[in-house]
Design an enzyme around this catalytic site. Structure first.
Site, PDB file in Angstrom:
ATOM      1  N   TYR A 132       0.848  -1.194   0.000  1.00 37.41           N
ATOM      2  CA  TYR A 132       0.000   0.000   0.000  1.00 37.41           C
ATOM      3  C   TYR A 132       0.885   1.247   0.000  1.00 37.41           C
ATOM      4  O   TYR A 132       0.785   2.114   0.876  1.00 37.41           O
ATOM      5  CB  TYR A 132      -0.913  -0.035   1.221  1.00 37.41           C
ATOM      6  CG  TYR A 132      -2.124   0.882   1.152  1.00 37.41           C
ATOM      7  CD1 TYR A 132      -2.540   1.469  -0.037  1.00 37.41           C
ATOM      8  CD2 TYR A 132      -2.858   1.148   2.296  1.00 37.41           C
ATOM      9  CE1 TYR A 132      -3.639   2.292  -0.086  1.00 37.41           C
ATOM     10  CE2 TYR A 132      -3.978   1.973   2.268  1.00 37.41           C
ATOM     11  CZ  TYR A 132      -4.361   2.546   1.075  1.00 37.41           C
ATOM     12  OH  TYR A 132      -5.461   3.376   1.026  1.00 37.41           O
TER      13      TYR A 132
ATOM     14  N   ASP B 209      11.701  -2.755  10.487  1.00 39.27           N
ATOM     15  CA  ASP B 209      10.768  -2.208   9.492  1.00 39.27           C
ATOM     16  C   ASP B 209       9.715  -1.399  10.239  1.00 39.27           C
ATOM     17  O   ASP B 209       8.836  -1.961  10.897  1.00 39.27           O
ATOM     18  CB  ASP B 209      10.129  -3.364   8.704  1.00 39.27           C
ATOM     19  CG  ASP B 209       9.191  -2.888   7.605  1.00 39.27           C
ATOM     20  OD1 ASP B 209       9.014  -1.666   7.441  1.00 39.27           O
ATOM     21  OD2 ASP B 209       8.630  -3.754   6.906  1.00 39.27           O
TER      22      ASP B 209
ATOM     23  N   CYS C 183      -5.632  12.116  -5.135  1.00 39.34           N
ATOM     24  CA  CYS C 183      -4.212  11.826  -4.943  1.00 39.34           C
ATOM     25  C   CYS C 183      -3.498  11.631  -6.273  1.00 39.34           C
ATOM     26  O   CYS C 183      -2.372  12.121  -6.467  1.00 39.34           O
ATOM     27  CB  CYS C 183      -4.042  10.602  -4.056  1.00 39.34           C
ATOM     28  SG  CYS C 183      -4.496  10.886  -2.327  1.00 39.34           S
TER      29      CYS C 183
END
Length: 410
Positions: A137, A175, A361
């Protein structure tokens, strides 16, 4: 009527036909494409859309009070983007912009957790309807114009991994904002790394743990439900993809100070995030209110300044310009192809809200100043090689093969 009058003085290019709340018709622009006809279905919109158009146009579309009768929502927002400089010259718009630029997001851990849950803990089925099979994503990496979404997201993971200087197995990697675990699992399998992923999303954490177990990687890829500020220890490599947008401008110094604290003396960090290519500014108010509460976008100057204050050294920067526009185009097309299934999960208002988000976006990356930056950081300037050849060599050596964790749903 205020809104039609404003459009008359601001829409110079493109072709916009407006049917106002009383049924009157107004035509704007120079007749060039794109062409779009919009109907306002309530008289009060003739005034309220003028007060804060960046927020209220999206709200009106989401609530079915602004409909596109000819052309598409994409056409409408492209016309707006191409004429935005004319809006910015309006005194009230300039005032709103200056006020928004002063906003510094307060982001304590409890609020950060609620903000993340608002978006990432939605129905698990939703993300399968528009993301790739690994549920990446964030911005994909399109090497060739013919690359599909699956290929481009695989390219992205490989491109990021190359910048982490994975020069030996067994590296301890953190991460930050690990999502559904795809990047962490990639690093564990492809580089033999020992990966710790942290996320504030309950659903993402649950899925990541299940994926690691199913792939037989649970001993090398562990995922924790915690804020990055709660992490302790020292790591050879730190990577953060698509998480910095949730940090908040007020907390940039805290973020980079924590990176400095967690990174070993010979460590390398890689930050991948959305930002602005021009002066610092606020995130779009519709996105902040309805899609990503608490989110904000940085300019490169803000990132560089905060990194410098932390004592970290910027060792490499790459700007990905239209890659996210292409990624969003794929997501939008997949979302719209599955619109009926999304409506069954939620409702039509949700569909319109997310359609507006995805289109807005994409327009931002394609026509405005939004971009993605990848910033490599270290504590010493001699930690990474003097040229970037090592990145290219690693990518070529690790072209994709069949992996055991191919689907996030497994």
């Amino acid at each position: 009527m205020l809104f039609p009058a404003i459009l008359k003085s601001t829409i110079r290019t493109g072709s916009l036909r407006l049917i106002d709340g009383a049924g009157g018709t107004h035509v704007y622009g120079d007749g060039s494409p794109p062409h779009c006809t919009v109907r306002l279905r309530a008289r009060h919109l003739d005034y309220t859309l003028a007060l804060n158009p960046e927020l209220s146009i999206g709200e009106a579309y989401m609530n079915g009070l602004l409909t596109v009768e000819d052309g598409t929502l994409y056409d409408l927002l492209e016309i707006a983007a191409r004429n935005l400089q004319n809006f910015e010259k309006m005194p009230w718009f300039s005032l709103l912009s200056r006020m928004a630029r002063q906003l510094k997001q307060y982001n304590p851990i409890d609020r950060a957790r609620r903000n993340i849950a608002h978006h990432y803990d939605l129905s698990d089925q939703l993300y399968d309807l528009f993301l790739d099979s690994d549920r990446q994503y964030s911005c994909a990496y399109f090497i060739n114009a013919s690359d599909g979404l699956e290929t481009a997201q695989e390219n992205k993971k490989r491109h990021i991994a190359a910048k982490l200087l994975l020069d030996r197995p067994g590296l301890d990697i953190l991460d930050i904002g690990s999502g559904w675990g795809g990047l962490g699992l990639y690093l564990a399998e492809e580089a033999g790394a020992d990966v710790t992923g942290v996320t504030l999303s309950v659903e993402q954490h649950k899925k990541s743990e299940a994926r690691a177990a199913a792939a037989g990687l649970a001993d090398r890829a562990r995922f924790q439900l915690r804020d990055y500020r709660q992490v302790a220890g020292a790591y050879d490599r730190i990577v953060s993809v698509g998480m910095f947008e949730h940090v908040g401008k007020k907390n940039y110094d805290e973020f980079f100070a924590k990176l400095n604290d967690l990174l070993k003396e010979d460590g390398v960090a890689l930050l991948h995030a959305i930002g602005f290519s021009d002066a610092p500014g606020p995130i779009n108010p519709f996105i902040r209110k309805y899609i990503f509460p608490g989110a904000d976008l940085a300019s490169l100057s803000e990132v560089s300044s905060a990194a410098e204050r932390s004592g970290l050294i910027v060792t490499d920067i790459e700007i990905l310009r239209l890659h996210y526009a292409e990624t969003l185009r794929h997501w939008r097309r997949r979302f719209m192809a599955n619109r009926q299934r999304v409506a069954a999960l939620y409702d039509e208002r949700f569909c319109r809200m997310w359609e507006f988000y995805l289109v807005l976006c994409e327009i931002g990356f394609r026509f405005r100043s939004m971009m993605v930056f990848q910033v490599q950081l270290a504590k010493r300037s001699d930690i990474v090689p003097l040229t970037r050849d090592y990145m290219v060599d690693w990518e070529r050596e690790h072209m994709p093969t069949t992996r055991r964790y191919t689907r996030a749903a497994e």
